[in-house]
Design a protein around this motif. Structure first.
Motif, PDB file in Angstrom:
ATOM      1  N   ALA A 354       0.929  -1.260  -0.022  1.00 40.47           N
ATOM      2  CA  ALA A 354       0.126   0.031   0.056  1.00 40.47           C
ATOM      3  C   ALA A 354       0.864   1.324  -0.232  1.00 40.47           C
ATOM      4  CB  ALA A 354      -1.095  -0.010   1.155  1.00 40.47           C
ATOM      5  N   TYR A 355       2.280   1.101   0.825  1.00 38.77           N
ATOM      6  CA  TYR A 355       2.939   2.396   0.713  1.00 38.77           C
ATOM      7  C   TYR A 355       3.215   2.467  -0.532  1.00 38.77           C
ATOM      8  CZ  TYR A 355       6.019   5.874   2.949  1.00 38.77           C
ATOM      9  OH  TYR A 355       6.636   6.894   3.325  1.00 38.77           O
ATOM     10  N   ILE A 356       3.958   1.557  -1.212  1.00 39.37           N
ATOM     11  CA  ILE A 356       4.412   1.675  -2.657  1.00 39.37           C
ATOM     12  C   ILE A 356       3.552   2.260  -3.430  1.00 39.37           C
ATOM     13  CG2 ILE A 356       5.386   0.502  -4.512  1.00 39.37           C
ATOM     14  CD1 ILE A 356       6.671  -1.588  -2.527  1.00 39.37           C
ATOM     15  N   ILE A 357       2.213   1.840  -3.541  1.00 37.92           N
ATOM     16  CA  ILE A 357       1.377   2.368  -4.513  1.00 37.92           C
ATOM     17  C   ILE A 357       1.029   3.840  -4.023  1.00 37.92           C
ATOM     18  CG2 ILE A 357      -1.043   2.179  -5.055  1.00 37.92           C
ATOM     19  CD1 ILE A 357      -1.100  -0.800  -4.497  1.00 37.92           C
ATOM     20  N   ALA A 358       0.902   4.095  -2.735  1.00 29.96           N
ATOM     21  CA  ALA A 358       0.500   5.658  -2.526  1.00 29.96           C
ATOM     22  C   ALA A 358       1.624   6.472  -2.843  1.00 29.96           C
ATOM     23  CB  ALA A 358       0.395   5.566  -1.018  1.00 29.96           C
ATOM     24  N   THR A 359       2.921   5.890  -2.559  1.00 31.02           N
ATOM     25  CA  THR A 359       4.297   6.643  -2.947  1.00 31.02           C
ATOM     26  C   THR A 359       4.101   7.133  -4.575  1.00 31.02           C
ATOM     27  OG1 THR A 359       5.366   5.921  -1.106  1.00 31.02           O
ATOM     28  CG2 THR A 359       6.721   6.936  -3.015  1.00 31.02           C
ATOM     29  N   LEU A 360       3.913   5.806  -5.347  1.00 24.87           N
ATOM     30  CA  LEU A 360       4.077   6.283  -6.914  1.00 24.87           C
ATOM     31  C   LEU A 360       2.821   6.873  -7.603  1.00 24.87           C
ATOM     32  CD1 LEU A 360       4.694   2.517  -8.004  1.00 24.87           C
ATOM     33  CD2 LEU A 360       6.352   4.409  -7.940  1.00 24.87           C
ATOM     34  N   MET A 361       1.616   7.006  -6.781  1.00 21.50           N
ATOM     35  CA  MET A 361       0.438   7.994  -7.347  1.00 21.50           C
ATOM     36  C   MET A 361       0.964   9.154  -6.629  1.00 21.50           C
ATOM     37  SD  MET A 361      -2.680   5.553  -6.257  1.00 21.50           S
ATOM     38  CE  MET A 361      -3.778   6.596  -6.737  1.00 21.50           C
ATOM     39  N   VAL A 362       1.647   9.634  -5.867  1.00 19.87           N
ATOM     40  CA  VAL A 362       1.948  10.797  -5.622  1.00 19.87           C
ATOM     41  C   VAL A 362       3.615  11.378  -6.430  1.00 19.87           C
ATOM     42  CG1 VAL A 362       2.716  12.572  -3.829  1.00 19.87           C
ATOM     43  CG2 VAL A 362       0.777  10.947  -3.406  1.00 19.87           C
ATOM     44  N   VAL A 363       4.234  10.598  -6.247  1.00 21.53           N
ATOM     45  CA  VAL A 363       5.782  10.880  -6.750  1.00 21.53           C
ATOM     46  C   VAL A 363       5.866  11.210  -8.286  1.00 21.53           C
ATOM     47  CG1 VAL A 363       8.053  10.198  -6.925  1.00 21.53           C
ATOM     48  CG2 VAL A 363       7.154  10.002  -4.943  1.00 21.53           C
ATOM     49  N   ILE A 364       5.371  10.263  -9.008  1.00 19.43           N
ATOM     50  CA  ILE A 364       5.135  10.177 -10.546  1.00 19.43           C
ATOM     51  C   ILE A 364       4.604  11.314 -11.014  1.00 19.43           C
ATOM     52  CG2 ILE A 364       4.655   9.036 -12.691  1.00 19.43           C
ATOM     53  CD1 ILE A 364       5.205   6.328 -11.388  1.00 19.43           C
ATOM     54  N   PRO A 365       3.017  11.438 -10.670  1.00 19.94           N
ATOM     55  CA  PRO A 365       2.427  13.000 -11.076  1.00 19.94           C
ATOM     56  C   PRO A 365       3.164  14.292 -10.844  1.00 19.94           C
ATOM     57  CG  PRO A 365       0.942  11.319 -10.309  1.00 19.94           C
ATOM     58  CD  PRO A 365       2.197  10.938  -9.909  1.00 19.94           C
ATOM     59  N   ASN A 366       3.653  14.181  -9.450  1.00 20.23           N
ATOM     60  CA  ASN A 366       4.383  15.343  -9.196  1.00 20.23           C
ATOM     61  C   ASN A 366       5.554  15.828 -10.069  1.00 20.23           C
ATOM     62  OD1 ASN A 366       3.075  17.270  -6.804  1.00 20.23           O
ATOM     63  ND2 ASN A 366       2.628  15.245  -6.000  1.00 20.23           N
ATOM     64  N   SER A 367       6.106  14.761 -10.189  1.00 13.28           N
ATOM     65  CA  SER A 367       7.524  14.953 -10.955  1.00 13.28           C
ATOM     66  C   SER A 367       7.212  15.419 -12.430  1.00 13.28           C
ATOM     67  CB  SER A 367       8.439  13.507 -10.957  1.00 13.28           C
ATOM     68  OG  SER A 367       8.714  12.988  -9.851  1.00 13.28           O
ATOM     69  N   LEU A 368       6.294  14.749 -13.164  1.00 16.73           N
ATOM     70  CA  LEU A 368       5.776  15.305 -14.253  1.00 16.73           C
ATOM     71  C   LEU A 368       5.280  16.705 -14.355  1.00 16.73           C
ATOM     72  CD1 LEU A 368       4.112  11.905 -15.623  1.00 16.73           C
ATOM     73  CD2 LEU A 368       6.438  12.794 -16.143  1.00 16.73           C
TER      74      LEU A 368
END
Length: 432
Positions: A354-368
């Motif tokens: 769950a932590y990995i999913i939540a991290t990816l859902m925040v990190v990737i959009p913000n980086s883009l």
């Protein structure tokens, strides 16, 4: 040296970032409330399953009960003092008590919630002193009962044997005494004459169900307890074990306990006081639940959001591109959603996944998003590295229970030092 527009001055922008970080605590507050509500529902579910499957068990016994006639003073309708006969119980505890417990854990599910329960196999062996040495001269033991105190009798699955001096006792529910700690359980009547016995041996084997853990009361003058289970994370309390082994196969713990750890004698008259002191306890400890972990993560939100917004400001300065206040707000609000995503995912997956999913859902959009705002891929990569780093720091803090504070503090200070190094050459001209 970098020139910035007047409306993008250092003081104005930094002040805005602090105000924004504070305002973002409003959605964080509502997320905190949601986490608390879900945690409350989980605790209610655990209690509900415990009531149905079996509550936390306390094993007290084995003990003998000898009823005798006594009298008590009372006042009749005319107010005169009078006496009447009553029957009391003399409770006799064993000289030696050996208890072996094997707990097999099992996961029970209800909807999206899960909790750990157990099936327990229990063996009690030992011996009582002779009746003529234990019973006062003014009490004639015309009837001797034997009992075993158990907190939740409805969860007893099977009593394989209940033997006293070779006699298989016919059992019934209830102990027939009022003493707290042994007022619930099973009992029976000993049919044979034990008055001439120098020592009274007993052996009990039973299976029961329970929740959370188990307690054992040290009823013997000399007590030897063994508790084992495939569970790998036990929690010991009360009197700690004298020896224990915890490995990949589970745990095994042993206790050598004397009667001096408690404040009641080997024989006493049944009453209403508490005799549960001096117990040994073992919990099938689940550690920090995912609700507790999310709650702990939320407590770091202010710091992590502020650090992230400051990084965005650094990118703005170094890229020489003006970042609008709305864009800061979008980034900040997306960071608050991390905790809500983490909560919702943790109810269906393991906390790590769950932590990995939540991290990816925040990190990737913000980086883009930062890449698009700055028109430079390296800033998008920089945001990716930074957010991945701070969420890795947060995860390490959440997984460490005993050293969470010192580890989190040191890692966050390391992040701060890295940011100080990166920004050491940034200068902002004062407004003209």
């Amino acid at each position: 040296m970098i020139n910035l527009k007047k409306n993008n001055s250092l003081v104005k922008k930094i002040g805005f970032l602090f105000v924004l970080a504070i305002l973002l605590q409003i959605p964080i507050f509502f997320i905190h409330t949601i986490v608390d509500d879900r945690g409350y529902s989980y605790r209610n579910m655990v209690e509900e399953i415990g009531n149905e499957w079996g509550r936390k068990q306390t094993v007290a016994g084995v003990f003998l009960t000898i009823p005798f006639d006594d009298s008590e003073t009372y006042y009749d309708n005319s107010g005169k003092e009078a006496k009447r006969k009553i029957v009391k119980n003399l409770v006799i505890l064993p000289d030696d008590l050996k208890v072996k417990v094997y707990l097999k854990d099992e996961v029970r599910e209800r909807g999206i919630y899960k909790t750990t329960v157990y099936n327990g196999d229990i063996i009690l062996e030992g011996s009582f002193p002779s009746i003529r040495k234990s019973v006062p001269a003014n009490i004639f033991p015309y009837n001797i009962g034997v009992g075993l105190g158990i907190t939740d009798t409805k969860s007893i699955m099977k009593v394989e044997e209940f033997i006293v001096e070779g006699e298989n006792i016919e059992l019934e529910s209830g102990t027939g005494v009022t003493q707290h700690g042994i007022n619930t359980g099973i009992s029976g009547t000993i049919r044979q004459n034990l008055n001439q016995k120098e020592k009274i041996n007993f052996s009990v084997k039973l299976s029961l169900r329970g929740n959370e853990g188990i307690n054992i009361l040290p009823f013997g003058k000399n007590n030897h307890f063994e508790v084992s289970s495939p569970w790998k994370a036990p929690k010991f309390y009360g009197i700690l074990p004298s020896a224990k082994v915890i490995d990949e196969n589970g745990f095994k713990a042993e206790w050598e306990v004397s009667s001096f750890v408690r404040n009641y004698k080997q024989s006493f008259v049944d009453g209403f006081y508490d005799i549960t002191e001096g117990k040994i306890g073992v919990d099938l400890y689940e550690g920090v639940t995912h609700y507790r972990q999310v709650m702990r993560a939320v407590k770091y939100s202010m710091l992590f959001i502020l650090l992230s917004l400051f990084v965005v400001y650094i990118f703005e300065v170094t890229s020489k591109r003006f970042t609008h206040y709305v864009q800061y707000g979008v980034v900040g609000f997306s960071l608050t959603m991390f905790y809500l995503v983490l909560l919702s995912m943790s109810e269906y997956f393991s906390f790590g996944l769950a932590y990995i999913i939540a991290t990816l859902m925040v990190v990737i959009p913000n980086s883009l998003y930062i890449k698009a705002v700055t028109k430079n891929s390296k800033y998008g990569v920089g945001m990716l590295v930074f957010l991945s780093g701070i969420y890795a720091v947060l995860y390490s803090i959440l997984k460490m229970e005993q050293y969470a504070l010192i580890t989190g503090t040191l890692l966050l200070m390391l992040v701060l030092y890295v940011m100080m190094y990166i920004t050491r050459n940034i200068e902002v001209l004062k407004e003209e």
